[in-house]
Design a protein around this motif. Structure first.
Motif, PDB file in Angstrom:
ATOM      1  N   ASP A 125       0.845  -1.192   0.000  1.00 57.77           N
ATOM      2  CA  ASP A 125       0.000   0.000   0.000  1.00 57.77           C
ATOM      3  C   ASP A 125       0.882   1.245   0.000  1.00 57.77           C
ATOM      4  O   ASP A 125       1.551   1.550   0.983  1.00 57.77           O
ATOM      5  CB  ASP A 125      -0.909  -0.010   1.229  1.00 57.77           C
ATOM      6  CG  ASP A 125      -1.933   1.122   1.208  1.00 57.77           C
ATOM      7  OD1 ASP A 125      -1.758   2.073   0.419  1.00 57.77           O
ATOM      8  OD2 ASP A 125      -2.907   1.061   1.971  1.00 57.77           O
ATOM      9  N   TYR A 132       2.367   6.611   5.902  1.00 58.61           N
ATOM     10  CA  TYR A 132       2.613   5.240   6.334  1.00 58.61           C
ATOM     11  C   TYR A 132       3.094   4.375   5.172  1.00 58.61           C
ATOM     12  O   TYR A 132       2.962   4.731   3.996  1.00 58.61           O
ATOM     13  CB  TYR A 132       1.338   4.624   6.922  1.00 58.61           C
ATOM     14  CG  TYR A 132       0.217   4.413   5.922  1.00 58.61           C
ATOM     15  CD1 TYR A 132       0.136   3.240   5.158  1.00 58.61           C
ATOM     16  CD2 TYR A 132      -0.750   5.389   5.712  1.00 58.61           C
ATOM     17  CE1 TYR A 132      -0.875   3.049   4.234  1.00 58.61           C
ATOM     18  CE2 TYR A 132      -1.767   5.204   4.786  1.00 58.61           C
ATOM     19  CZ  TYR A 132      -1.826   4.029   4.056  1.00 58.61           C
ATOM     20  OH  TYR A 132      -2.813   3.845   3.129  1.00 58.61           O
ATOM     21  N   TYR A 133       3.643   3.223   5.556  1.00 57.60           N
ATOM     22  CA  TYR A 133       3.970   2.150   4.619  1.00 57.60           C
ATOM     23  C   TYR A 133       3.119   0.949   5.011  1.00 57.60           C
ATOM     24  O   TYR A 133       3.057   0.576   6.182  1.00 57.60           O
ATOM     25  CB  TYR A 133       5.456   1.791   4.691  1.00 57.60           C
ATOM     26  CG  TYR A 133       5.817   0.527   3.949  1.00 57.60           C
ATOM     27  CD1 TYR A 133       5.932   0.509   2.568  1.00 57.60           C
ATOM     28  CD2 TYR A 133       6.029  -0.671   4.651  1.00 57.60           C
ATOM     29  CE1 TYR A 133       6.256  -0.646   1.888  1.00 57.60           C
ATOM     30  CE2 TYR A 133       6.358  -1.839   3.971  1.00 57.60           C
ATOM     31  CZ  TYR A 133       6.471  -1.809   2.599  1.00 57.60           C
ATOM     32  OH  TYR A 133       6.782  -2.975   1.925  1.00 57.60           O
ATOM     33  N   GLY A 134       2.447   0.352   4.037  1.00 59.87           N
ATOM     34  CA  GLY A 134       1.591  -0.782   4.331  1.00 59.87           C
ATOM     35  C   GLY A 134       1.893  -1.978   3.458  1.00 59.87           C
ATOM     36  O   GLY A 134       2.225  -1.821   2.280  1.00 59.87           O
ATOM     37  N   LEU A 159      -3.436  -6.249   6.660  1.00 58.63           N
ATOM     38  CA  LEU A 159      -2.609  -5.133   6.193  1.00 58.63           C
ATOM     39  C   LEU A 159      -1.884  -4.534   7.386  1.00 58.63           C
ATOM     40  O   LEU A 159      -2.517  -4.025   8.318  1.00 58.63           O
ATOM     41  CB  LEU A 159      -3.477  -4.066   5.519  1.00 58.63           C
ATOM     42  CG  LEU A 159      -2.749  -2.801   5.061  1.00 58.63           C
ATOM     43  CD1 LEU A 159      -1.817  -3.112   3.891  1.00 58.63           C
ATOM     44  CD2 LEU A 159      -3.743  -1.708   4.669  1.00 58.63           C
ATOM     45  N   THR A 160      -0.567  -4.602   7.376  1.00 61.16           N
ATOM     46  CA  THR A 160       0.258  -3.996   8.416  1.00 61.16           C
ATOM     47  C   THR A 160       0.535  -2.550   8.038  1.00 61.16           C
ATOM     48  O   THR A 160       1.036  -2.279   6.945  1.00 61.16           O
ATOM     49  CB  THR A 160       1.576  -4.760   8.580  1.00 61.16           C
ATOM     50  OG1 THR A 160       1.287  -6.124   8.928  1.00 61.16           O
ATOM     51  CG2 THR A 160       2.441  -4.142   9.660  1.00 61.16           C
ATOM     52  N   VAL A 161       0.202  -1.621   8.931  1.00 64.40           N
ATOM     53  CA  VAL A 161       0.342  -0.184   8.664  1.00 64.40           C
ATOM     54  C   VAL A 161       1.427   0.384   9.574  1.00 64.40           C
ATOM     55  O   VAL A 161       1.249   0.459  10.798  1.00 64.40           O
ATOM     56  CB  VAL A 161      -0.993   0.545   8.881  1.00 64.40           C
ATOM     57  CG1 VAL A 161      -0.838   2.035   8.604  1.00 64.40           C
ATOM     58  CG2 VAL A 161      -2.075  -0.049   7.978  1.00 64.40           C
ATOM     59  N   THR A 172       2.487   0.664  15.164  1.00 64.76           N
ATOM     60  CA  THR A 172       2.120  -0.158  14.011  1.00 64.76           C
ATOM     61  C   THR A 172       0.755  -0.776  14.276  1.00 64.76           C
ATOM     62  O   THR A 172       0.499  -1.311  15.363  1.00 64.76           O
ATOM     63  CB  THR A 172       3.152  -1.270  13.792  1.00 64.76           C
ATOM     64  OG1 THR A 172       4.411  -0.675  13.450  1.00 64.76           O
ATOM     65  CG2 THR A 172       2.729  -2.210  12.658  1.00 64.76           C
ATOM     66  N   ARG A 173      -0.136  -0.646  13.304  1.00 64.60           N
ATOM     67  CA  ARG A 173      -1.502  -1.146  13.480  1.00 64.60           C
ATOM     68  C   ARG A 173      -1.885  -2.026  12.293  1.00 64.60           C
ATOM     69  O   ARG A 173      -1.149  -2.103  11.299  1.00 64.60           O
ATOM     70  CB  ARG A 173      -2.474   0.027  13.631  1.00 64.60           C
ATOM     71  CG  ARG A 173      -2.331   0.753  14.966  1.00 64.60           C
ATOM     72  CD  ARG A 173      -3.041   2.087  14.955  1.00 64.60           C
ATOM     73  NE  ARG A 173      -2.380   3.024  14.069  1.00 64.60           N
ATOM     74  CZ  ARG A 173      -2.849   4.246  13.787  1.00 64.60           C
ATOM     75  NH1 ARG A 173      -3.980   4.651  14.326  1.00 64.60           N
ATOM     76  NH2 ARG A 173      -2.182   5.042  12.987  1.00 64.60           N
ATOM     77  N   TYR A 174      -3.065  -2.634  12.398  1.00 69.68           N
ATOM     78  CA  TYR A 174      -3.475  -3.612  11.398  1.00 69.68           C
ATOM     79  C   TYR A 174      -4.927  -3.381  10.971  1.00 69.68           C
ATOM     80  O   TYR A 174      -5.808  -3.151  11.804  1.00 69.68           O
ATOM     81  CB  TYR A 174      -3.336  -5.037  11.956  1.00 69.68           C
ATOM     82  CG  TYR A 174      -1.955  -5.340  12.481  1.00 69.68           C
ATOM     83  CD1 TYR A 174      -0.955  -5.804  11.628  1.00 69.68           C
ATOM     84  CD2 TYR A 174      -1.651  -5.136  13.828  1.00 69.68           C
ATOM     85  CE1 TYR A 174       0.315  -6.072  12.111  1.00 69.68           C
ATOM     86  CE2 TYR A 174      -0.385  -5.402  14.312  1.00 69.68           C
ATOM     87  CZ  TYR A 174       0.595  -5.864  13.443  1.00 69.68           C
ATOM     88  OH  TYR A 174       1.850  -6.119  13.921  1.00 69.68           O
ATOM     89  N   PHE A 193      -6.394   6.755  10.465  1.00 70.21           N
ATOM     90  CA  PHE A 193      -4.956   6.752  10.723  1.00 70.21           C
ATOM     91  C   PHE A 193      -4.571   7.674  11.870  1.00 70.21           C
ATOM     92  O   PHE A 193      -3.861   7.283  12.797  1.00 70.21           O
ATOM     93  CB  PHE A 193      -4.189   7.155   9.456  1.00 70.21           C
ATOM     94  CG  PHE A 193      -2.698   7.163   9.636  1.00 70.21           C
ATOM     95  CD1 PHE A 193      -1.975   5.982   9.601  1.00 70.21           C
ATOM     96  CD2 PHE A 193      -2.018   8.354   9.873  1.00 70.21           C
ATOM     97  CE1 PHE A 193      -0.607   5.981   9.789  1.00 70.21           C
ATOM     98  CE2 PHE A 193      -0.647   8.360  10.055  1.00 70.21           C
ATOM     99  CZ  PHE A 193       0.058   7.172  10.015  1.00 70.21           C
TER     100      PHE A 193
END
Length: 210
Positions: A125, A132-134, A159-161, A172-174, A193
């Motif tokens: 993403d 962010y990088y996803g 999806l790891t954000v 880091t969230r999902y 976000f």
């Protein structure tokens, strides 16, 4: 003449042997279907929002997702799915989906889920690289997930954000999308976000033709 008769006899015995072996083979059973792409299928979802204590509370918002038919895009047949994302908008969105050798993909080529690939990154993403990088991978192979519709064996696209700016002090969230065996999508988890507000859609009931 003897050679000819012998050849015919051997061929007959070989054919009989093959037929006998095939008749003893167990019938091939269809594997689990996590996509449920068939016209007329529908799913009723209820919306949830996380409160200040971390528990998810029902919002009273519902959605009836369904597949209305199919269409051809660039020579490939896609099923037309209507559903509400339960975040940012209260209107249903249309997506075009198909099965590609065990992968659920949309008409833009995005991989939304895989039944078997639990080792590779399936999507990156880059929508907002300044934030962010996803990256997305499959997880929860054959996990039992509880939703109002029941306890359903499932797989999950997660999806790891990862925040790009550490000064924002965000973890880091999902986000994730859970697909039930022979049911289709049963749960969605999304979040804002910056505000860190979390939302879910959980399956209440469904009708899926096999």
């Amino acid at each position: 003449m003897k050679t000819s008769l012998l050849s015919i006899l051997c061929a007959f015995l070989l054919l009989a042997s093959c037929n006998k072996d095939n008749s003893n083979d167990p019938p091939l059973l269809p594997g689990p279907d996590y996509r449920a792409l068939k016209t007329g299928n529908y799913w009723i979802f209820e919306g949830y929002q996380q409160d200040s204590a971390g528990a998810f509370q029902p919002t009273g918002d519902t959605d009836s997702a369904y597949i209305s038919g199919d269409t051809v895009i660039n020579g490939k047949t896609y099923f037309i799915r209507h559903e509400k994302p339960f975040i940012l908008t209260q209107t249903q969105q249309v997506s075009y989906l198909r099965d590609s050798s065990g992968y659920l993909v949309d008409h833009l080529g995005n991989i939304l889920m895989s039944e078997t690939n639990f080792s590779d990154t399936l999507k990156v993403d880059t929508t907002a690289p300044f934030l962010y990088y996803g990256y997305a991978m499959m997880t929860g192979n054959d996990s039992l997930v509880s939703v109002p519709a029941g306890d359903i064996p499932s797989v999950t696209m997660r999806l790891t954000v990862i925040p790009a700016d550490t000064a924002m002090h965000l973890p880091t969230r999902y986000a994730y999308w859970v697909y039930g065996e022979n049911v289709g999508k049963i749960k969605t988890h999304l979040f804002f976000f910056a505000g860190d507000q979390h939302f879910e859609a959980r399956l209440v009931r469904y009708h899926v033709s096999q």
